[in-house]
Design a protein around this motif. Structure first.
Motif, PDB file in Angstrom:
ATOM      1  N   THR A   1       0.820  -1.213   0.000  1.00 17.89           N
ATOM      2  CA  THR A   1       0.000   0.000   0.000  1.00 17.89           C
ATOM      3  C   THR A   1       0.855   1.265   0.000  1.00 17.89           C
ATOM      4  OG1 THR A   1      -0.148  -0.037   2.430  1.00 17.89           O
ATOM      5  CG2 THR A   1      -1.915  -1.133   1.198  1.00 17.89           C
TER       6      THR A   1
ATOM      7  N   VAL B   1      -0.632   3.735  -2.283  1.00 16.59           N
ATOM      8  CA  VAL B   1      -1.908   4.224  -1.738  1.00 16.59           C
ATOM      9  C   VAL B   1      -1.648   5.324  -0.708  1.00 16.59           C
ATOM     10  CG1 VAL B   1      -3.931   3.600  -0.369  1.00 16.59           C
ATOM     11  CG2 VAL B   1      -3.095   2.034  -2.150  1.00 16.59           C
TER      12      VAL B   1
ATOM     13  N   GLN C   1      -0.289   8.504  -2.327  1.00 12.15           N
ATOM     14  CA  GLN C   1      -1.340   9.293  -2.971  1.00 12.15           C
ATOM     15  C   GLN C   1      -2.149  10.081  -1.954  1.00 12.15           C
ATOM     16  OE1 GLN C   1      -2.433   9.216  -6.793  1.00 12.15           O
ATOM     17  NE2 GLN C   1      -2.567  11.127  -5.644  1.00 12.15           N
ATOM     18  N   LYS C   2      -2.412   9.468  -0.806  1.00 11.03           N
ATOM     19  CA  LYS C   2      -3.141  10.174   0.258  1.00 11.03           C
ATOM     20  C   LYS C   2      -2.328  11.355   0.784  1.00 11.03           C
ATOM     21  CE  LYS C   2      -5.677   6.106   1.926  1.00 11.03           C
ATOM     22  NZ  LYS C   2      -5.818   5.170   3.076  1.00 11.03           N
TER      23      LYS C   2
ATOM     24  N   PRO D   1      -2.227  14.436  -2.580  1.00  2.00           N
ATOM     25  CA  PRO D   1      -3.416  14.226  -3.425  1.00  2.00           C
ATOM     26  C   PRO D   1      -3.349  14.880  -4.794  1.00  2.00           C
ATOM     27  CG  PRO D   1      -3.881  15.781  -1.649  1.00  2.00           C
ATOM     28  CD  PRO D   1      -2.538  15.198  -1.360  1.00  2.00           C
TER      29      PRO D   1
ATOM     30  N   ARG E   1      -0.119  12.259  -9.293  1.00  2.25           N
ATOM     31  CA  ARG E   1      -0.724  11.009  -9.790  1.00  2.25           C
ATOM     32  C   ARG E   1       0.256   9.863  -9.544  1.00  2.25           C
ATOM     33  NH1 ARG E   1      -1.140   8.195 -14.999  1.00  2.25           N
ATOM     34  NH2 ARG E   1      -3.195   7.163 -15.140  1.00  2.25           N
TER      35      ARG E   1
ATOM     36  N   LYS F   1      -6.830  -3.631  -7.678  1.00  2.00           N
ATOM     37  CA  LYS F   1      -7.896  -2.814  -8.275  1.00  2.00           C
ATOM     38  C   LYS F   1      -9.203  -3.014  -7.518  1.00  2.00           C
ATOM     39  CE  LYS F   1      -6.605  -2.311 -13.164  1.00  2.00           C
ATOM     40  NZ  LYS F   1      -6.965  -2.737 -14.563  1.00  2.00           N
TER      41      LYS F   1
ATOM     42  N   TYR G   1      -8.662  -1.398  -3.906  1.00  4.03           N
ATOM     43  CA  TYR G   1      -8.464   0.063  -3.872  1.00  4.03           C
ATOM     44  C   TYR G   1      -8.836   0.645  -5.246  1.00  4.03           C
ATOM     45  CZ  TYR G   1      -5.779  -1.107   0.311  1.00  4.03           C
ATOM     46  OH  TYR G   1      -5.390  -1.591   1.543  1.00  4.03           O
ATOM     47  N   PRO G   2     -10.097   0.622  -5.597  1.00  2.58           N
ATOM     48  CA  PRO G   2     -10.516   1.055  -6.940  1.00  2.58           C
ATOM     49  C   PRO G   2     -10.281   2.535  -7.219  1.00  2.58           C
ATOM     50  CG  PRO G   2     -12.425   0.696  -5.520  1.00  2.58           C
ATOM     51  CD  PRO G   2     -11.234   0.167  -4.775  1.00  2.58           C
ATOM     52  N   GLU G   3     -10.139   3.314  -6.183  1.00  2.00           N
ATOM     53  CA  GLU G   3      -9.931   4.754  -6.385  1.00  2.00           C
ATOM     54  C   GLU G   3      -8.493   5.101  -6.744  1.00  2.00           C
ATOM     55  OE1 GLU G   3      -9.421   4.006  -1.923  1.00  2.00           O
ATOM     56  OE2 GLU G   3     -10.477   3.161  -3.648  1.00  2.00           O
ATOM     57  N   HIS G   4      -7.622   4.113  -6.720  1.00  2.00           N
ATOM     58  CA  HIS G   4      -6.216   4.332  -7.064  1.00  2.00           C
ATOM     59  C   HIS G   4      -5.886   3.695  -8.409  1.00  2.00           C
ATOM     60  CE1 HIS G   4      -5.134   6.015  -3.100  1.00  2.00           C
ATOM     61  NE2 HIS G   4      -6.077   5.198  -2.649  1.00  2.00           N
ATOM     62  N   VAL G   5      -4.727   4.047  -8.950  1.00  2.00           N
ATOM     63  CA  VAL G   5      -4.343   3.592 -10.291  1.00  2.00           C
ATOM     64  C   VAL G   5      -3.460   2.356 -10.202  1.00  2.00           C
ATOM     65  CG1 VAL G   5      -3.248   4.239 -12.465  1.00  2.00           C
ATOM     66  CG2 VAL G   5      -4.431   5.984 -11.091  1.00  2.00           C
TER      67      VAL G   5
END
Length: 282
Positions: free
Chosen positions: A144, A147, A150-151, A154, A157, A172, A175-179
């Motif tokens: 993570t 993840v 990114q937090k 923000p 990318r 995916k 953590y669907p909100e991440h790439v």
């Protein structure tokens, strides 16, 4: 390099105690002690798996198949079972591992929270990705780190990539909100993509866990060439490998220079460990 197991030591002490209670004439002679130790060593000892910074292993979860074993013969003619190390540099190994592993996530060496206590990552992101750049995190696995990164930032990318389709689909879903993207960093072609910088946590270490020194050097050079080709900035490599095993590989002519900093991290159980952070500049 052959540690005496606790059970073997108990047997030895018991035998010594029996001897002392059955005779009052004299203490066991050095020859008798040596004889007992020899018996114990020949029947109770198992060899340590080969060590070295490039081959550090982690305990395998019980849900995964154990590493295959090979029969070897020691100098005394006794056959012993010796575990082979997992093929960390093989994509087939990772596909099987991620397909069968029921853990949600796993962090190699150090977590993002532990790294964030040091200024190295903050300085790296500030220099290469702020205010709105992009970070490629190759070999993300089920970590993570991307993840949390990114937090923390923000407006940038973070692209988490791995060659294993199994783990990309798993992350995916979690953590669907991440790439999450499937990338082959050892592919023959460098994709027409550009990132502000590259953040590696132990992917290079995986390439160094098997093969000859020549093979390892070739893999690392190909990997570094890929990372330089898709990045406009620098590269940060978090590794459990000490400088004497890494710097000569990183300074292979792909990047202009490489520097290293040792950091000490403490996990949630209060145990401390060291890792090394390498910075590669264009």
């Amino acid at each position: 390099n052959y540690p005496i197991e606790v059970s073997a030591l108990v047997v030895f002490l018991a035998k010594m105690s029996d001897h002392s209670t059955t005779t009052t004439k004299s203490e066991p002679t050095p020859a008798q002690r040596l004889s007992l130790l020899t018996q114990i060593r020949s029947s109770s000892l198992t060899p340590l798996p080969g060590g070295g910074t490039d081959d550090r292993d982690e305990s395998q979860p019980s849900s995964l198949p154990p590493p295959p074993s090979a029969t070897t013969t020691n100098s005394g003619g006794r056959q012993q079972q010796q575990q082979e190390r997992p093929a960390y540099s093989s994509l087939d190994y990772w596909e099987q591992r991620y397909a069968e592993d029921d853990r949600d996530t796993y962090e190699w060496v150090v977590s993002y929270d532990q790294l964030a206590l040091h200024s190295k990552i903050a300085d790296f992101i500030s220099r290469n990705a702020l205010p709105s750049g992009s970070v490629l995190h190759p070999g993300c696995g089920d970590s993570t780190l991307g993840v949390e990164l990114q937090k923390e930032y923000p407006d940038i990318r973070v692209v988490n990539s791995d060659a294993s389709e199994a783990v990309v689909e798993k992350m995916k879903a979690s953590y669907p909100e991440h790439v999450w993207e499937k990338h082959d960093v050892l592919g023959d072609e460098i994709p027409d993509q550009s990132y502000s910088c590259v953040l590696d946590k132990c992917l290079m270490d995986a390439f160094l866990c098997s093969g000859t020194l020549k093979d390892k050097a070739a893999l690392v050079k190909k990997y570094l060439t890929y990372c330089r080709g898709v990045s406009s900035g620098d590269m940060l490599v978090v590794s459990f490998g000490q400088p004497e095993t890494r710097l000569h590989l990183l300074k292979c002519g792909v990047w202009a220079d490489a520097s290293v900093e040792e950091i000490t991290c403490v996990n949630d159980k209060g145990l401390s460990s060291k890792c090394w952070v390498y910075t590669l500049v264009r």
